[in-house]
Design a protein around this motif. Sequence first.
Motif, PDB file in Angstrom:
ATOM      1  N   ARG A 342      16.016   0.021 -13.348  1.00 51.08           N
ATOM      2  CA  ARG A 342      14.921   1.357 -13.300  1.00 51.08           C
ATOM      3  C   ARG A 342      13.764   1.072 -14.169  1.00 51.08           C
ATOM      4  NH1 ARG A 342      17.005   5.547 -10.886  1.00 51.08           N
ATOM      5  NH2 ARG A 342      18.810   4.918  -9.861  1.00 51.08           N
ATOM      6  N   THR A 345      10.705  -0.454 -12.254  1.00 49.46           N
ATOM      7  CA  THR A 345      10.596  -0.049 -11.112  1.00 49.46           C
ATOM      8  C   THR A 345      10.122   1.436 -11.389  1.00 49.46           C
ATOM      9  OG1 THR A 345      13.167   0.524 -10.769  1.00 49.46           O
ATOM     10  CG2 THR A 345      12.099  -1.797 -10.011  1.00 49.46           C
ATOM     11  N   VAL A 346      11.343   2.361 -11.327  1.00 48.74           N
ATOM     12  CA  VAL A 346      10.679   3.704 -11.025  1.00 48.74           C
ATOM     13  C   VAL A 346      10.180   4.287 -12.557  1.00 48.74           C
ATOM     14  CG1 VAL A 346      13.185   4.460 -11.629  1.00 48.74           C
ATOM     15  CG2 VAL A 346      11.729   5.943 -10.572  1.00 48.74           C
ATOM     16  N   VAL A 359      10.123   3.229  -6.118  1.00 45.16           N
ATOM     17  CA  VAL A 359      11.233   3.781  -5.523  1.00 45.16           C
ATOM     18  C   VAL A 359      11.104   3.463  -3.992  1.00 45.16           C
ATOM     19  CG1 VAL A 359      11.650   5.641  -7.030  1.00 45.16           C
ATOM     20  CG2 VAL A 359      10.417   5.924  -5.077  1.00 45.16           C
ATOM     21  N   LYS A 364       6.546   6.623   0.175  1.00 44.54           N
ATOM     22  CA  LYS A 364       6.165   5.639  -1.048  1.00 44.54           C
ATOM     23  C   LYS A 364       5.693   4.531  -0.072  1.00 44.54           C
ATOM     24  CE  LYS A 364       7.878   8.605  -3.863  1.00 44.54           C
ATOM     25  NZ  LYS A 364       7.028   9.462  -4.804  1.00 44.54           N
TER      26      LYS A 364
END
Length: 398
Positions: A342, A345-346, A359, A364
Amino acid sequence: METLPPKVLTNARLATMADPVAGRGAVVMGGETVLWAGAESALPTDFSAAETQDMGGRLITPALIDCHTHIVHGGHRAREFEMRLEGASYEEVARAGGGIVSTVTATRAASEDELLAQALPRMDALIAEGATTIEVKSGYGLDIDTELSMLRVARRLGDARPVRVRTSFLGAHAVPKGQGADAYLDDVCIPALRAAHAQGLVDAVDGFCEGIAFSPDQIARVFDVAVELGLPVKLHAEQLSHLGGTALAARYGALSADHVEYATDDDARALAASGTVAVLLPGAFYSIRETQQPPVAAFRAHGVPMALASDCNPGSSPLTSLLLTMNMACTFFRLTPDEALRGVTVHAARALGLTDCGVIAPGKRADLAVWNVETPAELAYRIGFNPLHQRIFGGRTC
Ligand code: DI6
Ligand code: FE
């Protein structure tokens, strides 16, 4: 560029960073975006005519995001590495005229073409591990012309490779030799920020709040200009001592507070309230043999999103691997492998103010990494091994 027809990636394991998908998963890409992601058994029939690619059971994650780098810089500081091995601390090296100001000398001496040529192999190393978005800071110019040069080189990196570059103006990185901090801010840093912004070179404004750099009050003067220009802020805070940078960042609604080893429970509370991401930089922690742990338990308890980044720089973190960054964050800071993923990435997207990546979900960007592994934990677990199978940037494999 011609638009790409829809394409379905089937027989994949998915770690979307949005809804969990158990068993065989599929992702539908249409042009630059994701149209659908989920269990293959639930694939809508609208896509049955589309081209498919069997992923052979490989893991697909969002492409990686390095949300904190100083990848554009002249020269190297291998000598300082030796000095630290002989016992000098990072701060002692800086006070002895090494550190950031020595890279400033090398960066000023380099042409923009030379800076680009030196940065490209570092960027290529990040790309080779599935990164598609990379933040690049200025901060080794400390004069108006060189700060602008660094940002132009950062933009050129984004043209030279299939990657998205986000720039941060870091004029408040160090006080140049022979100048007072306040005079430097008034005469160089703030005018450079205004000029760089006028030329469209700045996506965010950063600073280094530390005893060897700038005080919270001085950083606040730079942030006030950022606010006036409508630019988001972020801050190197609480890296070597507790000076109040994290609370300041929170007061300004910063995108992120970075390093934060010396942050407190109150700081974590403030970050949570302002929605500011804590960016952990284990490469710097490792390289300078820091022993103070960032308050991970407090970040978890208060719900502060934790991102991870390389902090790629020639002094405290000569690191060009997000996979190793993930491993270090797990081993040193006891993040779970899921938190580490995470983090690159997010939460890294959020640390850059980006809402269209990080995500795998409809609408996206189709920025994906396909890995020769079965579980996300394998990404963080190996050391010095790159299992990337395919990198997809805006729907294109490259
Ligand atoms: N903190 C860091 O870790 C980098 N900058 C900063 O403010 C280090 C930069 C360097 O040592 O060249
Ligand atoms: Fe940094």
